[in-house]
Design a protein around this motif. Structure first.
Motif, PDB file in Angstrom:
ATOM      1  N   THR A 246       0.830  -1.205   0.000  1.00 49.38           N
ATOM      2  CA  THR A 246       0.000   0.000   0.000  1.00 49.38           C
ATOM      3  C   THR A 246       0.862   1.250   0.000  1.00 49.38           C
ATOM      4  N   GLU A 292     -10.126   2.365   7.715  1.00 50.78           N
ATOM      5  CA  GLU A 292     -11.167   1.617   7.016  1.00 50.78           C
ATOM      6  C   GLU A 292     -11.854   2.474   5.959  1.00 50.78           C
ATOM      7  N   ALA A 295      -9.493   2.511   3.085  1.00 50.90           N
ATOM      8  CA  ALA A 295      -9.519   1.216   2.398  1.00 50.90           C
ATOM      9  C   ALA A 295     -10.776   1.077   1.550  1.00 50.90           C
ATOM     10  N   GLU A 381      -5.061  -2.637  -0.416  1.00 50.07           N
ATOM     11  CA  GLU A 381      -5.640  -2.028   0.788  1.00 50.07           C
ATOM     12  C   GLU A 381      -6.771  -2.877   1.383  1.00 50.07           C
ATOM     13  N   MET A 384      -6.644  -3.873   4.994  1.00 53.30           N
ATOM     14  CA  MET A 384      -6.859  -2.907   6.073  1.00 53.30           C
ATOM     15  C   MET A 384      -8.193  -3.142   6.780  1.00 53.30           C
TER      16      MET A 384
END
Length: 702
Positions: A246, A292, A295, A381, A384
């Motif tokens: 990432t 989050e 992500a 991602e 995550m």
């Protein structure tokens, strides 16, 4: 090394004359000395004698001193450099330079004094002193009384050269000097050319290294990226929980991660998530919420949220738990794990039906976006979502490989990527999914072998890997999975047969269809007899696997739970035995396309009361159609075509009221279909155009 032009001729071996200059004047030439004071008669006589002596001396100097690069007075002082001036038809020798004018003036005074002394002595004795003394020092200024001294505008003396050999020698020396200069110029040009070539090569190598090195330079370039220099960017780069994949993606402005960060920074939908420093003062829950959201934004950018069939809430200011397909729950991991196990055990992929409640924690628990027109690659991602237990993305247009970070999602209990366009291989890191219950990767383009580490996933219930390009053997380690009940490996390129260790697993479904070399490369090419003892097996599909030999003899208790048996398109031989009827739970049975499987159709098939599908087409069965088949009253589809059968269709088959398909065409000689069978109203009834039939659906002109 090229000799320097100022080096005296005596210091340059083989160089016999002075360099030639092009200028016609030299202001450094001193004026000629005055004639000696004497009476005119004696002076003329003495001067003529002196001139003759001078000429004789000059001839000797020309032939010896010039050729040797020195005169007979060289020990006292080096010969001065001369240049040859060509003025009209005259040849004149003049000094090239006078480096020490004061010293020469002293020499001229001595010369004058000597001439005066010689003249005085000659006047007394009547003899003339020859001009070969050390006072000459290479300066020839012979002056004839018959010539008048003229001083040109350039300020130089004309001196008559008594001999042409000096001129020839100096002309030769001039040519030699020009050749040396030409060679020096060429050598210099070659040296410069070589240096330029070296510079080009070095520049190319350095440029190539710089170009290759650009991919490795991340820290400096990241600091030059405006988004990464923001508090949000600094937080993402410094957080150790965020993968290096990432962080690397953030360097690429075209990546979904970079675009998601840009959206987080500049879109008003994220105002409440902005922070002033690098996020160090945020509590753990706030940091989790930010990561989050980032992500989810990256997932939307990667999979084309603008084109989702159902995109409610996506990329808006609403909480991501309100974005369509993202589910949140505080205690989702345990509950979803149980639901996943139950769903997999039921033989479905409906893991997304488990747990739809949301709690105040608002932590992402599942991503369920099947059949939503997702296209693009799964971003790194995705990892995550550290609390996610389900990732359900089947039946989309997802491309690319399974991201390595996905194997870090150790809380996953269900992963369904069925029916996409994934490529690449399945990593050995699949062993990280220790909580995995249902793994569905069917109908993609995955290649490589099945990792043996899959045998360590002790909670696995279902493994769907069919419809890929997997190669190599079926790992025997799969048999170590204590709860495995579904193993679908059809439509690959697997080899080596079915490992006997699979008998240890409580399999309910085993499918290996269309692995054309599966048994061709096995130690045994016949039906694996250990399968007969698998009491839990309900569906066994081994179509087109190069299975050879007879179908083994069945005894009571063999495959007691088997409901579906498919052995199509193999190389089975011999008769189909009556003991096949011991498979009393069979609902579907097919041995189609086994040309060497023949003999009479077993009458015991009519005793299989659960049978609803029977396919014996394109084999070698012969004789009459047994009337005993009427006992299988649940039959819906009956395929007896493309065999060697003959005679009329038995009227007893009129009892099969559930028939929707009956095919007896393309046989040796089917004579007729009785009215009793026609009265059933079978939608598809094919008997061939030669048969007498009032209700057949063959395309015949009856």
């Amino acid at each position: 090394m090229v000799a320097h032009a100022d080096t005296p001729p005596s210091h340059r071996p083989g160089y016999h004359s002075s360099p030639m200059l092009d200028s016609d004047d030299d202001e450094s030439i001193p004026p000629p000395p005055p004639p000696p004071p004497q009476d005119s008669a004696n002076a003329n006589a003495n001067y003529n004698k002196s001139t003759e002596a001078f000429h004789d001396h000059d001839q000797e100097f020309d032939s010896e001193a010039i050729m040797m690069g020195q005169d007979h007075h060289q020990v006292a002082k080096p010969v001065k450099k001369w240049r040859l001036l060509k003025k009209e038809a005259e040849h004149v020798l003049v000094p090239q330079q006078e480096e020490e004018e004061e010293e020469e003036e002293e020499e001229e005074e001595k010369f004058n004094a000597g001439v005066v002394g010689a003249g005085a002595g000659a006047g007394a004795s009547g003899a003339t002193r020859p001009l070969n003394g050390p006072t000459l020092q290479g300066h020839f200024r012979g002056i004839h009384h018959a010539q008048e001294f003229e001083e040109e505008e350039a300020g130089m003396d004309d001196i008559e050269v008594p001999s042409s050999s000096v001129v020839a020698r100096m002309n030769w020396s001039e040519n030699q000097q020009q050749k040396k200069k030409s060679r020096f110029r060429w050598a210099l040009l070659l040296l410069l050319g070589f240096a330029a070539l070296v510079a080009i090569i070095v520049g190319s190598v350095v440029g190539s290294k710089k170009s290759n090195g650009d991919d490795n330079v991340t820290s400096s370039s990241s600091r030059n990226s405006p988004n990464l220099n923001t508090p949000m960017g600094q937080f993402l780069l410094s957080d150790p929980s965020i993968s290096q994949e990432t962080k690397d993606a953030l360097e690429d402005p075209n990546s979904s991660a970079s675009q998601a960060l840009d959206w987080m920074i500049h879109d008003e939908a994220n105002t409440e998530y902005a922070f002033e420093n690098d996020g160090g003062d945020l509590d753990a829950e706030a940091q989790e919420q930010f990561k989050e959201r980032f992500a989810a934004a990256s997932l939307g950018k990667a999979l084309g949220s603008d084109n989702f069939v159902n995109a409610n809430g996506w990329m808006t200011n609403s909480h991501i738990c309100d974005w369509e397909g993202i589910g949140c729950d505080d205690n989702a991991a345990a509950a979803a794990g149980g639901a996943a196990a139950a769903a997999a055990a039921a033989g479905t992929r409906a893991l997304q039906d488990a747990l739809d409640t949301r709690t105040a924690a608002r932590v992402v628990n599942r991503i369920i976006m099947n059949e939503n027109n997702l296209s693009g690659s799964i971003p790194s991602e995705i990892s995550m979502f550290t609390h996610a237990t389900q990732l359900i993305l089947y039946s989309n247009q997802i491309t690319g490989t399974i991201p390595q970070t996905l194997y870090q999602m150790t809380q996953l209990t269900g992963l369904d990527l069925y029916d996409n366009k994934l490529t690449g291989t399945i990593s050995d890191d699949i062993g990280n999914w220790s909580n995995m219950v249902g793994l569905y990767l069917s109908e993609n383009n995955l290649a490589g072998s099945i990792p043996t580490t899959i045998g360590g996933l002790s909670r696995l219930v279902a493994v769907w890997l069919d419809g890929n390009q997997l190669t190599g053997p079926i790992p025997s380690e799969i048999g170590n999975i204590p709860g495995l009940n579904q193993l679908l490996l059809s439509n690959n390129q697997l080899t080596g047969g079915i490992p006997e260790n699979l008998a240890n697993a409580p399999l309910e479904r085993l499918a290996v269809d269309n692995n054309v070399a599966l048994f061709l490369t096995s130690e045994s090419t016949t039906f694996p007899t250990f399968l007969l003892n698998m009491q839990t097996l309900q569906r066994l599909s081994m179509r087109k696997v190069n299975l050879q030999g007879p179908i083994p003899t069945m005894v009571r208790g063999n495959l007691s739970s088997l409901t579906r048996l498919y052995l199509d398109s193999n190389v089975l031989t011999g008769p189909l035995q009556n003991n096949i009827a011991f498979l009393q739970q069979l609902e579907e049975f097919s041995v189609a396309d086994n040309a060497q499987l023949g003999g009479a159709i077993p009458t015991s098939l009519g005793q299989m009361r659960r049978l609803n599908f029977l396919d014996l087409s394109n084999c070698g069965f012969e004789g009459a159609i047994p009337s005993e088949l009427s006992g299988a009253t649940l039959l819906e589809e009956l395929y007896l075509n493309q065999n060697k059968l003959e005679g009329a269709v038995p009227t007893e088959l009129g009892a099969l009221v559930n028939l929707r398909v009956l095919r007896v065409d393309i046989n040796r000689n089917i004579e007729s279909v009785p009215t009793e069978v026609c009265q059933i109203g079978i939608p598809t009834l094919l008997a061939g155009c030669e048969a007498t039939c009032e209700c057949c659906t063959d395309n015949c002109a009856r």
